[in-house]
Design an enzyme around this catalytic site. Structure first.
Site, PDB file in Angstrom:
ATOM      1  N   THR A 124      -1.422  10.546  19.103  1.00  0.00           N
ATOM      2  CA  THR A 124      -1.481  10.680  17.776  1.00  0.00           C
ATOM      3  C   THR A 124      -1.569   9.764  16.545  1.00  0.00           C
ATOM      4  O   THR A 124      -1.781   8.456  17.387  1.00  0.00           O
ATOM      5  CB  THR A 124      -0.191  11.248  16.768  1.00  0.00           C
ATOM      6  OG1 THR A 124      -0.011  10.941  15.289  1.00  0.00           O
ATOM      7  CG2 THR A 124       1.516  10.728  17.154  1.00  0.00           C
ATOM      8  N   ASP A 125      -2.599   9.482  15.681  1.00  0.00           N
ATOM      9  CA  ASP A 125      -3.022   7.869  15.065  1.00  0.00           C
ATOM     10  C   ASP A 125      -1.773   7.330  14.271  1.00  0.00           C
ATOM     11  O   ASP A 125      -1.496   6.387  13.960  1.00  0.00           O
ATOM     12  CB  ASP A 125      -3.606   8.267  14.014  1.00  0.00           C
ATOM     13  CG  ASP A 125      -3.568   9.449  12.741  1.00  0.00           C
ATOM     14  OD1 ASP A 125      -2.608  10.427  13.088  1.00  0.00           O
ATOM     15  OD2 ASP A 125      -4.227   9.652  11.982  1.00  0.00           O
ATOM     16  N   GLU A 126      -0.322   8.881  14.058  1.00  0.00           N
ATOM     17  CA  GLU A 126       0.496   8.194  13.784  1.00  0.00           C
ATOM     18  C   GLU A 126       2.115   7.440  14.134  1.00  0.00           C
ATOM     19  O   GLU A 126       2.229   6.253  13.712  1.00  0.00           O
ATOM     20  CB  GLU A 126       2.098   9.263  13.061  1.00  0.00           C
ATOM     21  CG  GLU A 126       1.390  10.660  12.912  1.00  0.00           C
ATOM     22  CD  GLU A 126       2.357  11.582  11.962  1.00  0.00           C
ATOM     23  OE1 GLU A 126       3.101  10.940  11.531  1.00  0.00           O
ATOM     24  OE2 GLU A 126       1.700  12.471  11.414  1.00  0.00           O
ATOM     25  N   TYR A 149       9.542  10.782  14.597  1.00  0.00           N
ATOM     26  CA  TYR A 149       8.799  11.620  15.711  1.00  0.00           C
ATOM     27  C   TYR A 149       7.670  10.412  16.393  1.00  0.00           C
ATOM     28  O   TYR A 149       7.388  10.555  17.083  1.00  0.00           O
ATOM     29  CB  TYR A 149       8.064  12.504  14.592  1.00  0.00           C
ATOM     30  CG  TYR A 149       6.753  13.388  15.288  1.00  0.00           C
ATOM     31  CD1 TYR A 149       6.203  14.002  16.041  1.00  0.00           C
ATOM     32  CD2 TYR A 149       4.973  12.520  14.616  1.00  0.00           C
ATOM     33  CE1 TYR A 149       4.648  13.762  16.663  1.00  0.00           C
ATOM     34  CE2 TYR A 149       3.845  12.982  15.056  1.00  0.00           C
ATOM     35  CZ  TYR A 149       3.947  13.530  15.960  1.00  0.00           C
ATOM     36  OH  TYR A 149       2.570  14.158  16.550  1.00  0.00           O
ATOM     37  N   LYS A 153       6.079   9.312  20.024  1.00  0.00           N
ATOM     38  CA  LYS A 153       5.182   9.638  20.705  1.00  0.00           C
ATOM     39  C   LYS A 153       4.812   7.990  21.242  1.00  0.00           C
ATOM     40  O   LYS A 153       4.163   8.109  21.903  1.00  0.00           O
ATOM     41  CB  LYS A 153       3.770  10.099  19.904  1.00  0.00           C
ATOM     42  CG  LYS A 153       4.309  11.812  19.326  1.00  0.00           C
ATOM     43  CD  LYS A 153       4.254  12.307  20.134  1.00  0.00           C
ATOM     44  CE  LYS A 153       2.643  12.522  20.654  1.00  0.00           C
ATOM     45  NZ  LYS A 153       2.182  13.569  21.785  1.00  0.00           N
TER      46      LYS A 153
END
Ligand code: NAD
Length: 325
Positions: A124-126, A149, A153
């Site tokens: 994810t870009d997060e 989260y 990741k």
């Protein structure tokens, strides 16, 4: 091609399984899913009778099960399995570390021992953290996660990197922006907003509503994943995004416009702790090297998505809980 998809009963995973069975008549897909609150066999009811599709209920953390499965010579693993909701990770991060970090580690170890040809980690870009008003994340941007989260990741991405560098395990990583589309669990922003309006409830908006995300239609994401899985370079990272930056408040207004409801249904609520302000992705690498292009504009994707939730009320009514407000 024998493919092991993990987390295929969730939102993106189920769209991916449906997509690849439609696109590749010679693919055999096994879906390993724990069926957490977010996993729903109904998401793949239409392909459950397909002889090319097999479902296995199980946990990616279960090393014996993963080893047993990988004994049957898979060519490709696509790892979607994850705890995926930021708010839940802020309440309790334990399961996020268990599934997202330990589970990915088990898959990598067993893929290495089994000699799997390709391993695609759906990230994810997060993991990049938050941006100011300008600029975009490139694949080389620093990894600076801000939620439990995102940290879980990011840790999984680091393990993938290490397995490539240390053991030569052919790992590819994709980092995608926010997805919208059918079968997204109704605790996430867009399905929550649409279903709330259909129930006559308000749309909750965090803080000032000016948090910006880079949105992509789930089918465009699935097409990119399929391409990276087949043609991507092991050891590489690919950003995937729809080049559609939108503030949450503008999305809420658009949903109300599509459903013909008043803006008075918008309710501001206390901001999420540590809420990232803006994400935006530079996707020139996947466009240049693999020729991928996004096919859906944000507006077209939102209309398709709202229509799907309108036409599939029984799907979300069965799984939505009142506390998701
Ligand atoms: P989701 O929560 O809808 O689905 C997750 C699936 O994983 C569920 O079917 C669940 O049952 C399964 N699962 C959870 N723990 C498991 C375990 N221990 N073993 C086996 N299965 C398990 O998530 P999603 O939105 O479809 O996201 C899928 C992946 O894509 C995640 O890895 C997420 O980080 C990533 N991603 C999501 C988005 C997005 O906008 N939704 C964006 C970028 C990346």
């Amino acid at each position: 091609m024998r493919v092991l998809v993990t987390g295929g009963a969730g939102f993106i995973g189920s769209n991916f399984v449906r997509f690849v069975l439609r696109e590749h008549s010679d693919w055999q897909v096994t879906n390993l899913d724990k069926l957490t609150y977010a996993g729903n066999p109904e998401n793949l009811a239409d392909v459950s009778g397909d002889p090319r599709y097999t479902f296995v209920k199980g946990d990616i953390v279960d090393r014996d099960l993963v080893r047993q499965l990988l004994a049957s010579n898979f060519d490709l693993i696509v790892n979607f399995a994850a705890e995926s909701h930021v708010d839940r990770s802020i309440r309790d991060s334990s399961l996020f570390i268990e599934t997202n970090v330990k589970g990915t580690h088990v898959l990598l170890e067993e893929a290495r021992h089994a000699g799997v040809s390709r391993f695609l980690q759906v990230s994810t870009d997060e993991v990049y953290g938050s941006l100011g008003p300008t600029g975009k994340f490139v694949e080389e941007s620093p990894i600076e996660p801000n939620s439990p989260y995102a940290a879980s990741k990011a840790a999984a991405d680091m393990l993938c990197r290490v397995f490539w560098h240390t053991y030569g395990t052919p790992v590819l990583i994709t980092r995608c922006g926010n997805n919208l589309g059918p079968y997204q669990f109704p605790e996430k922003f867009i399905p929550l907003a649409v279903s709330n309006v259909l129930e006559g409830k308000p749309i909750p908006i965090y803080g000032d509503g000016r948090h910006v995300r880079d949105w992509i239609y789930v089918e465009d994401h699935c097409r990119a994943l399929d391409l990276v899985a087949r043609e991507g370079q092991p050891g590489e990272v690919y950003n995937i995004g729809g080049d559609s930056e939108r503030a949450n408040i503008d999305i809420a207004k658009k949903i109300l416009e599509v459903l013909g409801k008043p803006e008075s249904l918008i309710t501001y609520v206390a901001d999420r702790p540590g809420h990232d302000r803006r994400y935006a992705l530079d996707t020139s690498k996947i466009q240049r090297t693999l020729g991928w292009r996004c096919r859906y504009s944000f507006e077209a994707a939102l209309e398709k998505t709202v229509t799907w939730y309108l036409e599939n009320r029984s799907w979300w009514q069965k799984i939505k809980r009142p506390e998701y407000l």
